[in-house]
Scaffold this active site. Structure first.
Site, short mmCIF file in Angstrom:
data_model
loop_
_atom_site.label_atom_id
_atom_site.label_comp_id
_atom_site.label_asym_id
_atom_site.label_seq_id
_atom_site.Cartn_x
_atom_site.Cartn_y
_atom_site.Cartn_z
N LYS A 54 34.85 30.75 39.95
CA LYS A 54 33.94 31.65 40.67
C LYS A 54 32.57 30.99 40.84
O LYS A 54 31.96 31.07 41.89
CB LYS A 54 33.82 32.98 39.92
N GLN A 98 34.36 39.77 33.36
CA GLN A 98 35.75 39.32 33.45
C GLN A 98 36.65 40.18 32.56
O GLN A 98 36.34 40.41 31.39
CB GLN A 98 35.84 37.84 33.03
N ASP A 121 33.05 43.92 41.85
CA ASP A 121 34.47 44.15 41.57
C ASP A 121 34.93 45.51 42.10
O ASP A 121 36.13 45.80 42.08
CB ASP A 121 34.70 44.15 40.05
N1 GUN Z 1 40.69 39.65 35.75
C1 GUN Z 1 41.69 39.37 36.61
N2 GUN Z 1 41.31 39.68 37.86
C2 GUN Z 1 40.06 40.16 37.80
C3 GUN Z 1 39.13 40.63 38.77
O1 GUN Z 1 39.40 40.70 39.98
N3 GUN Z 1 37.92 41.03 38.29
C4 GUN Z 1 37.62 40.98 36.97
N4 GUN Z 1 36.43 41.41 36.61
N5 GUN Z 1 38.45 40.55 36.05
C5 GUN Z 1 39.66 40.13 36.47
#
Ligand code: GUN
Length: 283
Positions: A54, A98, A121
């Site tokens: 990211k 995450q 998100d």
């Molecule tokens: N863990 C797996 N996919 C995601 C996501 O799209 N966002 C977040 N915050 N954690 C994740």
């Protein structure tokens, strides 16, 4: 193999290039550099890779990113304080915690402490509610990436039968609202659905987001359907999707591979959401 392969890496690069251009013109027009903040609790190797990717993607798109890594035994109050401090920090446009979090932490309370205007998100109750009501807000990245792939493939969603297998907050539920908003007739199936194969066989668009390796077999798929595989399952044989790719590719018209399908889209849509938040805060 009959199906065309939907190339998520290529589509994701198109989105990332588009976002990079938009970031450049936003900044050239006097805007601030859009900034993403990530929080990772613990040191799960897969999560560390996701978060690092990211940050690389932000940099490549001309954005800034900051990271807060926390020990696995971080307590709830500490984590909530950090998430709230990002909310009140004007230099931050997007906040991503995450997931999954270690078991001792209450993920709902952590999500509730994210400023909804920075919730890239799309997981806060505010954004979940807006999406469910068909109103503009921040939308979760993986489901909006699925829509982007379907659009790129030229799939007509208007009046289509769509079946989603999986009802998670990150994928199945928001994707239901997005597909409904595009006038598909949407069924959400899940682990308790009886006769899953026959429910899936109704689908013109079948999305598997259930986290069971190769659950979706050829006899679950209507000939000519478009199949989107959100699954990322680590098995003894390596990374596998929720779809038995080789046999389903003999039946479907188009299919996403794992890896290289939906996965790369999630980061691309995260960049788009972060830019969106930056623009809104500057407006
Ligand atoms: N863990 C797996 N996919 C995601 C996501 O799209 N966002 C977040 N915050 N954690 C994740």
């Amino acid at each position: 193999m009959k199906a065309s392969i939907i190339d998520g890496k290529a589509v994701s690069q198109l989105v990332r290039d588009r976002v990079a251009q938009q970031v450049a013109s936003f900044v050239a027009g006097g805007g601030h550099v859009p900034t993403l903040a990530t929080v990772l609790v613990g040191s799960d190797p897969a999560s560390e890779i996701y978060v690092a990717n990211k940050h690389k993607a932000c940099e490549a798109a001309g954005m800034r990113s900051v990271h807060h890594g926390l020990a696995a035994d971080t307590n709830q109050a500490e984590l909530v304080d950090i998430v709230r401090s990002f909310g009140s920090d004007e230099s931050i446009d997007g906040i991503l915690v995450q997931l999954p979090l270690p078991d001792h932490l209450d993920a709902d309370e952590v999500v509730d402490s994210i400023d909804p205007a920075k919730d890239v998100d799309g997981l806060t109750p505010q954004n979940v509610g807006l999406l469910a009501a068909g109103r503009p807000g921040l939308v979760p990245c993986t489901p909006s990436g699925v829509i982007e792939l379907l659009d790129h493939q030229g799939v007509d969603l208007n009046g289509a039968e769509a079946v989603i297998v999986g009802r998670s907050n990150l994928v199945g539920r928001p994707l239901f609202s997005l597909l409904l908003g595009r006038n598909a007739t949407v069924t959400v199936a899940h682990s308790r659905t009886s006769d899953l194969a026959s429910v899936c066989r109704r689908a013109d668009v079948l999305v598997a987001a259930v986290g069971v390796a190769e659950l979706i077999r050829a006899d679950f798929v209507k000939p000519g359907a478009t199949v989107i595989d959100v699954g990322m399952n680590r098995t003894d044989d390596g990374l596998r999707g929720d779809v038995a790719f080789d046999e389903v590719a003999e039946v479907a018209a188009a299919i996403t591979p794992v890896p290289g399908g939906v996965g790369p889209m999630t980061i691309a849509m995260l960049l788009e959401n972060t830019l969106h938040s930056a623009r809104e805060s500057a407006a």
